[in-house]
Design a protein around this motif. Structure first.
Motif, PDB file in Angstrom:
ATOM      1  N   LEU A   1      -4.353   6.393  -3.484  1.00  0.00           N
ATOM      2  CA  LEU A   1      -3.866   5.163  -2.876  1.00  0.00           C
ATOM      3  C   LEU A   1      -3.505   4.167  -3.960  1.00  0.00           C
ATOM      4  CD1 LEU A   1      -3.596   3.636  -0.056  1.00  0.00           C
ATOM      5  CD2 LEU A   1      -5.825   2.637  -0.621  1.00  0.00           C
ATOM      6  N   ARG A   2      -2.303   3.616  -3.881  1.00  0.00           N
ATOM      7  CA  ARG A   2      -1.920   2.511  -4.755  1.00  0.00           C
ATOM      8  C   ARG A   2      -1.865   1.240  -3.913  1.00  0.00           C
ATOM      9  NH1 ARG A   2       0.551   1.856  -9.648  1.00  0.00           N
ATOM     10  NH2 ARG A   2       1.262   4.014  -9.814  1.00  0.00           N
ATOM     11  N   HIS A   3      -2.590   0.235  -4.346  1.00  0.00           N
ATOM     12  CA  HIS A   3      -2.617  -1.055  -3.656  1.00  0.00           C
ATOM     13  C   HIS A   3      -2.214  -2.114  -4.662  1.00  0.00           C
ATOM     14  CE1 HIS A   3      -5.020  -4.193  -1.112  1.00  0.00           C
ATOM     15  NE2 HIS A   3      -3.719  -4.262  -0.905  1.00  0.00           N
ATOM     16  N   GLY A   4      -0.941  -2.489  -4.630  1.00  0.00           N
ATOM     17  CA  GLY A   4      -0.431  -3.349  -5.686  1.00  0.00           C
ATOM     18  C   GLY A   4      -0.459  -2.590  -6.991  1.00  0.00           C
ATOM     19  N   GLN A   5      -1.206  -3.093  -7.969  1.00  0.00           N
ATOM     20  CA  GLN A   5      -1.333  -2.435  -9.266  1.00  0.00           C
ATOM     21  C   GLN A   5      -2.604  -1.589  -9.368  1.00  0.00           C
ATOM     22  OE1 GLN A   5       1.211  -2.555 -11.537  1.00  0.00           O
ATOM     23  NE2 GLN A   5       2.194  -3.606  -9.822  1.00  0.00           N
ATOM     24  N   VAL A   6      -3.375  -1.536  -8.299  1.00  0.00           N
ATOM     25  CA  VAL A   6      -4.649  -0.817  -8.303  1.00  0.00           C
ATOM     26  C   VAL A   6      -4.452   0.586  -7.744  1.00  0.00           C
ATOM     27  CG1 VAL A   6      -6.961  -0.754  -7.286  1.00  0.00           C
ATOM     28  CG2 VAL A   6      -6.009  -2.922  -8.060  1.00  0.00           C
ATOM     29  N   VAL A   7      -5.073   1.573  -8.386  1.00  0.00           N
ATOM     30  CA  VAL A   7      -5.037   2.951  -7.894  1.00  0.00           C
ATOM     31  C   VAL A   7      -6.458   3.394  -7.581  1.00  0.00           C
ATOM     32  CG1 VAL A   7      -4.557   5.360  -8.483  1.00  0.00           C
ATOM     33  CG2 VAL A   7      -2.925   3.568  -9.126  1.00  0.00           C
TER      34      VAL A   7
ATOM     35  N   LEU B   1       0.838  -1.188   0.000  1.00  0.00           N
ATOM     36  CA  LEU B   1       0.000   0.000   0.000  1.00  0.00           C
ATOM     37  C   LEU B   1       0.876   1.241   0.000  1.00  0.00           C
ATOM     38  CD1 LEU B   1      -2.674  -0.930   2.688  1.00  0.00           C
ATOM     39  CD2 LEU B   1      -3.214  -0.205   0.365  1.00  0.00           C
ATOM     40  N   THR B   2       0.630   2.131  -0.946  1.00  0.00           N
ATOM     41  CA  THR B   2       1.337   3.412  -0.994  1.00  0.00           C
ATOM     42  C   THR B   2       0.307   4.528  -0.966  1.00  0.00           C
ATOM     43  OG1 THR B   2       3.113   2.427  -2.313  1.00  0.00           O
ATOM     44  CG2 THR B   2       3.014   4.827  -2.231  1.00  0.00           C
ATOM     45  N   PHE B   3       0.478   5.424  -0.030  1.00  0.00           N
ATOM     46  CA  PHE B   3      -0.485   6.490   0.235  1.00  0.00           C
ATOM     47  C   PHE B   3       0.133   7.839  -0.132  1.00  0.00           C
ATOM     48  CE2 PHE B   3      -2.273   9.208   3.866  1.00  0.00           C
ATOM     49  CZ  PHE B   3      -3.423   9.539   3.173  1.00  0.00           C
ATOM     50  N   TYR B   4      -0.503   8.545  -1.064  1.00  0.00           N
ATOM     51  CA  TYR B   4      -0.032   9.851  -1.520  1.00  0.00           C
ATOM     52  C   TYR B   4      -0.890  10.926  -0.847  1.00  0.00           C
ATOM     53  CZ  TYR B   4       2.031   6.903  -5.126  1.00  0.00           C
ATOM     54  OH  TYR B   4       2.720   5.918  -5.791  1.00  0.00           O
ATOM     55  N   THR B   5      -0.229  11.875  -0.169  1.00  0.00           N
ATOM     56  CA  THR B   5      -1.008  12.798   0.647  1.00  0.00           C
ATOM     57  C   THR B   5      -0.273  14.087   0.939  1.00  0.00           C
ATOM     58  OG1 THR B   5      -2.338  12.903   2.681  1.00  0.00           O
ATOM     59  CG2 THR B   5      -0.166  11.849   2.840  1.00  0.00           C
ATOM     60  N   HIS B   6      -0.944  14.957   1.650  1.00  0.00           N
ATOM     61  CA  HIS B   6      -0.394  16.166   2.249  1.00  0.00           C
ATOM     62  C   HIS B   6      -1.099  16.301   3.595  1.00  0.00           C
ATOM     63  CE1 HIS B   6       0.224  20.429   3.122  1.00  0.00           C
ATOM     64  NE2 HIS B   6       1.227  20.417   2.256  1.00  0.00           N
ATOM     65  N   PRO B   7      -0.390  16.715   4.660  1.00  0.00           N
ATOM     66  CA  PRO B   7      -1.013  16.728   5.992  1.00  0.00           C
ATOM     67  C   PRO B   7      -2.159  17.717   6.157  1.00  0.00           C
ATOM     68  CG  PRO B   7       1.169  17.733   6.062  1.00  0.00           C
ATOM     69  CD  PRO B   7       1.037  17.073   4.723  1.00  0.00           C
ATOM     70  N   MET B   8      -2.253  18.721   5.287  1.00  0.00           N
ATOM     71  CA  MET B   8      -3.369  19.667   5.344  1.00  0.00           C
ATOM     72  C   MET B   8      -4.232  19.469   4.097  1.00  0.00           C
ATOM     73  SD  MET B   8      -3.329  21.163   8.182  1.00  0.00           S
ATOM     74  CE  MET B   8      -4.531  22.453   7.895  1.00  0.00           C
ATOM     75  N   SER B   9      -4.870  18.328   4.038  1.00  0.00           N
ATOM     76  CA  SER B   9      -5.694  17.978   2.884  1.00  0.00           C
ATOM     77  C   SER B   9      -6.725  16.950   3.311  1.00  0.00           C
ATOM     78  CB  SER B   9      -4.826  17.397   1.752  1.00  0.00           C
ATOM     79  OG  SER B   9      -4.425  16.075   2.066  1.00  0.00           O
ATOM     80  N   ARG B  10      -7.562  16.548   2.367  1.00  0.00           N
ATOM     81  CA  ARG B  10      -8.517  15.472   2.630  1.00  0.00           C
ATOM     82  C   ARG B  10      -7.807  14.152   2.897  1.00  0.00           C
ATOM     83  NH1 ARG B  10     -10.686  18.995  -0.975  1.00  0.00           N
ATOM     84  NH2 ARG B  10     -12.899  19.584  -0.753  1.00  0.00           N
ATOM     85  N   GLY B  11      -6.512  14.124   2.653  1.00  0.00           N
ATOM     86  CA  GLY B  11      -5.730  12.929   2.971  1.00  0.00           C
ATOM     87  C   GLY B  11      -5.772  12.571   4.441  1.00  0.00           C
ATOM     88  N   ARG B  12      -6.088  13.518   5.302  1.00  0.00           N
ATOM     89  CA  ARG B  12      -6.182  13.213   6.732  1.00  0.00           C
ATOM     90  C   ARG B  12      -7.262  12.160   6.990  1.00  0.00           C
ATOM     91  NH1 ARG B  12      -3.790  17.895   9.895  1.00  0.00           N
ATOM     92  NH2 ARG B  12      -4.815  17.026  11.719  1.00  0.00           N
ATOM     93  N   THR B  13      -8.350  12.240   6.241  1.00  0.00           N
ATOM     94  CA  THR B  13      -9.427  11.259   6.406  1.00  0.00           C
ATOM     95  C   THR B  13      -8.984   9.890   5.921  1.00  0.00           C
ATOM     96  OG1 THR B  13     -11.055  13.012   6.083  1.00  0.00           O
ATOM     97  CG2 THR B  13     -11.829  10.748   5.841  1.00  0.00           C
TER      98      THR B  13
ATOM     99  N   ARG C   1      -5.932   8.773   5.782  1.00  0.00           N
ATOM    100  CA  ARG C   1      -4.950   8.209   6.724  1.00  0.00           C
ATOM    101  C   ARG C   1      -5.653   7.607   7.937  1.00  0.00           C
ATOM    102  NH1 ARG C   1       0.363   8.704   7.176  1.00  0.00           N
ATOM    103  NH2 ARG C   1       0.563  10.683   6.031  1.00  0.00           N
ATOM    104  N   TRP C   2      -6.677   8.284   8.424  1.00  0.00           N
ATOM    105  CA  TRP C   2      -7.447   7.735   9.538  1.00  0.00           C
ATOM    106  C   TRP C   2      -7.997   6.365   9.157  1.00  0.00           C
ATOM    107  CZ3 TRP C   2     -12.592  10.397  11.471  1.00  0.00           C
ATOM    108  CH2 TRP C   2     -13.129   9.653  12.547  1.00  0.00           C
ATOM    109  N   MET C   3      -8.517   6.243   7.926  1.00  0.00           N
ATOM    110  CA  MET C   3      -9.049   4.963   7.478  1.00  0.00           C
ATOM    111  C   MET C   3      -7.948   3.905   7.422  1.00  0.00           C
ATOM    112  SD  MET C   3     -11.817   3.411   6.555  1.00  0.00           S
ATOM    113  CE  MET C   3     -12.211   1.827   5.804  1.00  0.00           C
ATOM    114  N   LEU C   4      -6.788   4.267   6.942  1.00  0.00           N
ATOM    115  CA  LEU C   4      -5.666   3.324   6.900  1.00  0.00           C
ATOM    116  C   LEU C   4      -5.296   2.863   8.305  1.00  0.00           C
ATOM    117  CD1 LEU C   4      -3.539   5.085   4.160  1.00  0.00           C
ATOM    118  CD2 LEU C   4      -4.251   2.680   4.060  1.00  0.00           C
ATOM    119  N   GLU C   5      -5.289   3.787   9.247  1.00  0.00           N
ATOM    120  CA  GLU C   5      -4.956   3.417  10.626  1.00  0.00           C
ATOM    121  C   GLU C   5      -6.029   2.515  11.226  1.00  0.00           C
ATOM    122  OE1 GLU C   5      -2.136   4.099  12.400  1.00  0.00           O
ATOM    123  OE2 GLU C   5      -1.310   4.938  10.549  1.00  0.00           O
TER     124      GLU C   5
END
Length: 213
Positions: free
Chosen positions: A60-66, A8-20, A22-26
């Motif tokens: 989010l990249r999960h294997g070959q899936v984006v 799993l590779t997560f592309y984000t910025h800490p001040m973005s919707r990526g916070r949500t 990341r919470w889901m990943l955790e």
């Protein structure tokens, strides 16, 4: 094909919707790598545009899936990692899907329009999917008054996604601090995964903050 063990590779910025996301990943409790992108530079670079042509985070990249779009990432992860129990059984997902997409549609659209100062006339309400901002807030508050969780009898990805919007909106004044919303947020912000994700993004935000001389 079973992709649950794929990287799993997560592309984000800490001040973005990526916070949500990341919470889901955790909440999923699975290992993942984070790639931090900057607005206007790496977020618009060819390498990242090949992943998300919108040039926005998260992705989010999960294997070959984006997967892009926060609601889609939440729903995808709930299905990819069923051991985390973040989605009801398929036959019991009516409310889960309803509120997940209610937040992705009427809630976000109405909140953004209000923030931008967009005024919807009475005649335009039939065209605008959310009708009025006030109606969206009343609908959500009414649902939360009836049940502690929106997607079923237990916490789910729908609660995470709806709750993230309420928490963020109340913090910045784009969503009113109604009792139903504050009670819901209080339950959500006590979750260990929420606290872990917040700590990660707060630390990343401090790293990116301009240094004072």
């Amino acid at each position: 094909m079973n992709t649950s063990s794929a990287a799993l590779t997560f592309y984000t910025h800490p001040m973005s919707r990526g916070r949500t996301a990341r919470w889901m990943l955790e909440e999923c409790g699975v290992p993942y790598d984070s790639v931090l992108l900057e607005y206007g530079t790496t977020m618009k670079a060819p390498d990242y545009l090949a992943i998300n042509p919108m040039g926005k985070v998260p992705a989010l990249r999960h294997g070959q899936v984006v997967v892009t779009e926060v609601a889609a990432i939440c729903a995808y992860l709930a299905d990819a990692f069923p051991a985390a129990r973040l989605a009801p059984p398929p036959a019991q997902r009516a409310a889960y899907y309803r509120w997940l997409f209610f937040a992705a549609g009427p809630v976000e659209a109405s909140v953004v329009d209000r923030f931008l100062g967009v005024t919807v006339t009475e005649q335009q309400q039939r065209t605008v999917g959310y009708g009025t901002y006030e109606h969206v807030m009343d609908t959500l508050a009414s649902a939360l008054a009836r049940s502690p969780w929106l997607g079923g009898p237990a916490f789910s990805a729908a609660d995470l996604y709806v709750g993230a919007q309420l928490i963020w909106g109340m913090q910045f004044g784009t969503i009113p601090k109604r009792a139903e919303f504050e009670d819901y947020a209080a339950r959500l912000t006590q979750r260990p995964a929420y606290l872990a994700a917040k700590a990660i993004d707060m630390a990343l935000g401090e790293q990116l903050a301009p240094k004072r001389a």
